[in-house]
Design a protein around this motif. Structure first.
Motif, mmCIF file in Angstrom:
data_model
loop_
_atom_site.group_PDB
_atom_site.id
_atom_site.type_symbol
_atom_site.label_atom_id
_atom_site.label_comp_id
_atom_site.label_asym_id
_atom_site.label_seq_id
_atom_site.Cartn_x
_atom_site.Cartn_y
_atom_site.Cartn_z
ATOM 1 N N LYS A 221 3.043 11.909 -4.119
ATOM 2 C CA LYS A 221 4.019 12.419 -5.149
ATOM 3 C C LYS A 221 5.262 11.663 -4.976
ATOM 4 C CE LYS A 221 4.346 16.461 -1.856
ATOM 5 N NZ LYS A 221 4.068 17.883 -1.787
ATOM 6 N N THR A 222 5.420 10.911 -3.957
ATOM 7 C CA THR A 222 6.657 10.164 -3.814
ATOM 8 C C THR A 222 6.492 8.639 -4.574
ATOM 9 O OG1 THR A 222 6.355 8.918 -1.657
ATOM 10 C CG2 THR A 222 6.783 11.498 -1.916
ATOM 11 N N ARG A 223 7.498 7.793 -4.133
ATOM 12 C CA ARG A 223 7.655 6.393 -4.481
ATOM 13 C C ARG A 223 7.860 5.628 -3.044
ATOM 14 N NH1 ARG A 223 7.307 5.662 -9.742
ATOM 15 N NH2 ARG A 223 7.869 3.278 -9.562
ATOM 16 N N ASN A 224 7.369 6.182 -1.957
ATOM 17 C CA ASN A 224 7.558 5.648 -0.712
ATOM 18 C C ASN A 224 6.386 4.855 -0.546
ATOM 19 O OD1 ASN A 224 9.983 7.195 -0.183
ATOM 20 N ND2 ASN A 224 8.737 8.664 0.620
ATOM 21 N N VAL A 225 6.353 3.462 -0.284
ATOM 22 C CA VAL A 225 5.435 2.450 -0.120
ATOM 23 C C VAL A 225 5.838 1.564 1.008
ATOM 24 C CG1 VAL A 225 4.587 2.609 -2.601
ATOM 25 C CG2 VAL A 225 6.197 1.047 -1.744
ATOM 26 N N PHE A 226 4.956 0.534 1.176
ATOM 27 C CA PHE A 226 5.204 -0.297 2.411
ATOM 28 C C PHE A 226 4.416 -1.707 2.261
ATOM 29 C CE2 PHE A 226 1.694 2.296 3.522
ATOM 30 C CZ PHE A 226 0.951 1.406 4.161
ATOM 31 N N VAL A 227 4.997 -2.805 2.873
ATOM 32 C CA VAL A 227 4.481 -3.929 2.960
ATOM 33 C C VAL A 227 3.865 -3.801 4.363
ATOM 34 C CG1 VAL A 227 4.446 -6.569 3.300
ATOM 35 C CG2 VAL A 227 5.882 -5.343 1.555
ATOM 36 N N ARG A 228 2.530 -3.962 4.717
ATOM 37 C CA ARG A 228 1.988 -4.021 5.855
ATOM 38 C C ARG A 228 1.683 -5.547 6.218
ATOM 39 N NH1 ARG A 228 -2.965 -0.308 6.650
ATOM 40 N NH2 ARG A 228 -1.406 1.257 7.068
ATOM 41 N N ASP B 68 0.895 -1.001 0.092
ATOM 42 C CA ASP B 68 -0.057 -0.094 0.109
ATOM 43 C C ASP B 68 0.967 1.290 -0.072
ATOM 44 O OD1 ASP B 68 -2.295 1.273 -0.123
ATOM 45 O OD2 ASP B 68 -2.912 0.866 1.896
ATOM 46 N N GLN B 69 0.192 2.244 -0.107
ATOM 47 C CA GLN B 69 0.849 3.735 -0.163
ATOM 48 C C GLN B 69 -0.009 4.594 0.487
ATOM 49 O OE1 GLN B 69 1.414 6.070 -3.816
ATOM 50 N NE2 GLN B 69 3.502 6.521 -3.111
ATOM 51 N N THR B 70 0.213 5.538 1.358
ATOM 52 C CA THR B 70 -0.634 6.523 1.892
ATOM 53 C C THR B 70 -0.869 7.665 0.957
ATOM 54 O OG1 THR B 70 1.226 8.030 3.029
ATOM 55 C CG2 THR B 70 0.419 5.848 4.393
ATOM 56 N N ARG B 71 -1.962 8.385 1.411
ATOM 57 C CA ARG B 71 -2.375 9.546 0.351
ATOM 58 C C ARG B 71 -1.229 10.529 0.216
ATOM 59 N NH1 ARG B 71 -5.576 14.119 1.114
ATOM 60 N NH2 ARG B 71 -6.673 14.934 -0.597
ATOM 61 N N LEU B 72 -0.676 10.812 1.919
ATOM 62 C CA LEU B 72 0.296 11.770 1.864
ATOM 63 C C LEU B 72 1.450 11.410 1.062
ATOM 64 C CD1 LEU B 72 -0.034 12.370 5.698
ATOM 65 C CD2 LEU B 72 -1.108 13.422 3.952
ATOM 66 N N GLU B 73 1.768 10.433 0.618
ATOM 67 C CA GLU B 73 2.935 9.889 -0.164
ATOM 68 C C GLU B 73 2.654 9.802 -1.587
ATOM 69 O OE1 GLU B 73 5.857 10.112 1.115
ATOM 70 O OE2 GLU B 73 5.709 9.522 3.154
ATOM 71 N N PRO C 12 -4.890 -3.741 -1.184
ATOM 72 C CA PRO C 12 -6.353 -3.582 -0.883
ATOM 73 C C PRO C 12 -7.094 -2.318 -1.428
ATOM 74 C CG PRO C 12 -4.776 -3.274 1.026
ATOM 75 C CD PRO C 12 -3.973 -3.764 -0.041
ATOM 76 N N PHE C 13 -6.375 -1.289 -1.757
ATOM 77 C CA PHE C 13 -6.944 0.081 -1.982
ATOM 78 C C PHE C 13 -6.502 0.527 -3.342
ATOM 79 C CE2 PHE C 13 -6.395 0.374 2.664
ATOM 80 C CZ PHE C 13 -7.904 0.175 3.140
ATOM 81 N N LYS C 14 -5.877 -0.563 -4.068
ATOM 82 C CA LYS C 14 -5.316 -0.299 -5.314
ATOM 83 C C LYS C 14 -4.508 0.994 -5.545
ATOM 84 C CE LYS C 14 -8.455 -3.587 -6.376
ATOM 85 N NZ LYS C 14 -8.060 -4.932 -6.374
ATOM 86 N N ALA C 15 -3.875 1.305 -4.455
ATOM 87 C CA ALA C 15 -2.631 2.276 -4.727
ATOM 88 C C ALA C 15 -1.394 1.919 -5.255
ATOM 89 C CB ALA C 15 -2.482 2.893 -3.257
ATOM 90 N N ILE C 16 -1.195 0.682 -5.349
ATOM 91 C CA ILE C 16 0.157 0.088 -5.653
ATOM 92 C C ILE C 16 -0.275 -0.249 -7.327
ATOM 93 C CG2 ILE C 16 1.800 -1.463 -5.889
ATOM 94 C CD1 ILE C 16 1.821 0.328 -3.445
ATOM 95 N N GLY C 17 -1.439 -0.500 -7.443
ATOM 96 C CA GLY C 17 -1.664 -0.815 -9.003
ATOM 97 C C GLY C 17 -1.606 0.550 -9.636
ATOM 98 N N LEU C 18 -2.478 1.461 -9.085
ATOM 99 C CA LEU C 18 -2.410 2.855 -9.777
ATOM 100 C C LEU C 18 -0.872 3.424 -10.029
ATOM 101 C CD1 LEU C 18 -5.503 4.450 -8.092
ATOM 102 C CD2 LEU C 18 -5.395 3.735 -10.267
ATOM 103 N N LEU C 19 -0.119 3.400 -9.008
ATOM 104 C CA LEU C 19 1.400 3.746 -9.276
ATOM 105 C C LEU C 19 1.906 3.131 -10.218
ATOM 106 C CD1 LEU C 19 3.708 4.166 -5.970
ATOM 107 C CD2 LEU C 19 4.379 3.432 -8.469
#
Length: 277
Positions: free
Chosen positions: A45-52, A38-43, A130-137
């Motif tokens: 504009k970056t490439r900072n992501v995480f494995v939860r 996932d990736q938070t909304r605050l990030e 879960p929120f498709k954030a990584i797929g969108l990136l």
């Protein structure tokens, strides 16, 4: 008589490869350990992501490493020491490598961990998006890469036209053909929570990108709302989607228009001057 497995190990040794016993044992993930990317909304504009990692087991869990694999990006390796009690979760952060075109994420995680007082072990499991954030990136990477094959993108200096509440901020954009492909088209710009596209800005278009001479486009925006809270709380107000159309791309493919520090400041300065905040 040698067992088939023994014969296989002998063959491996003769070939000069690692012995069978050197291959780490890969147990199934214990029931209750769940993983997401996932990736938070605050990030955004970056490439900072995480494995939860969620520890829904009844034992303490300590993560010491993972290897994240996907067809859509190069393998990621993480090492650390992150502990969590039952019912807790931890976000293991990393920088997402450049993405490739494709569908979904299809992420697999080889997790190195301890449960309670157990020895360190490795297991392989899936990590959903879960929120498709990584797929969108990754889709944004694909759109940007597709455009780059056809043209070099240059964003010019934003200029204010007019004064007061009726003024418009215009951003010149030049697409210089690379000559590598001629089937990529420009699809328009998207608005943000802080700025909306002005009436003469290309929004929903289908314009060929010339393969012989530069294509010049102007994005024109005005404030989407004029209140101090909109500016003070803004996180994604300068992330303008630029749509790309090409064979093989999904219909709604886009990436964030790249803006440097001075260009971003120009948007905020225009907002303050126009809205009087």
């Amino acid at each position: 008589m040698k067992r088939p497995a023994d014969l296989l190990c002998a063959a491996v040794l003769v070939a000069g490869l690692a012995a069978c016993g050197d291959e780490p044992e890969r147990e199934p993930l214990p029931s209750g350990i769940v993983m997401h990317v996932d990736q938070t909304r605050l990030e955004r504009k970056t490439r900072n992501v995480f494995v939860r990692v969620e520890n829904n087991t009844k034992s303490p869990l300590t993560i010491t490493g993972f290897v994240l694999s996907s067809p859509r990006f190069d393998r990621v390796t993480w090492q650390g020491d992150e502990s969590m009690e039952p019912g807790q979760q931890a976000d293991l952060e990393f920088t997402m490598p450049p993405g490739r075109c494709g569908d979904g994420v299809d992420a697999s995680v080889r997790l190195t961990y301890r449960t309670g007082d157990s020895d360190e072990r490795e297991s392989v499991g899936r990590a959903d998006d879960p929120f498709k954030a990584i797929g969108l990136l990754l889709d944004r990477d694909c759109a940007r890469k597709t455009l780059a094959e056809a043209a070099d993108l240059e964003v010019g200096t934003p200029q204010v036209e007019g004064t007061g509440p009726t003024s418009v901020l215009r951003v010149p954009i030049t697409l210089t053909p690379t000559g590598k492909r001629d089937d990529v088209r420009f699809g328009g710009f998207e608005s943000t929570p802080l700025f909306r596209q002005a009436g003469d800005s290309p929004v929903d278009v289908d314009e060929p990108i010339s393969s012989e001479q530069p294509t010049r486009i102007v994005m024109s925006v005005v404030p989407a709302r004029c209140d101090p809270h909109a500016l003070a709380e803004d996180k994604v107000g300068r992330l303008f989607g630029m749509r790309v159309l090409a064979p093989g791309l999904p219909d709604n493919s886009w990436f964030y228009l790249p803006l440097d520090g001075d260009q971003q400041k120009a948007f905020y300065a225009y907002f303050r001057a126009t809205c009087g905040v």
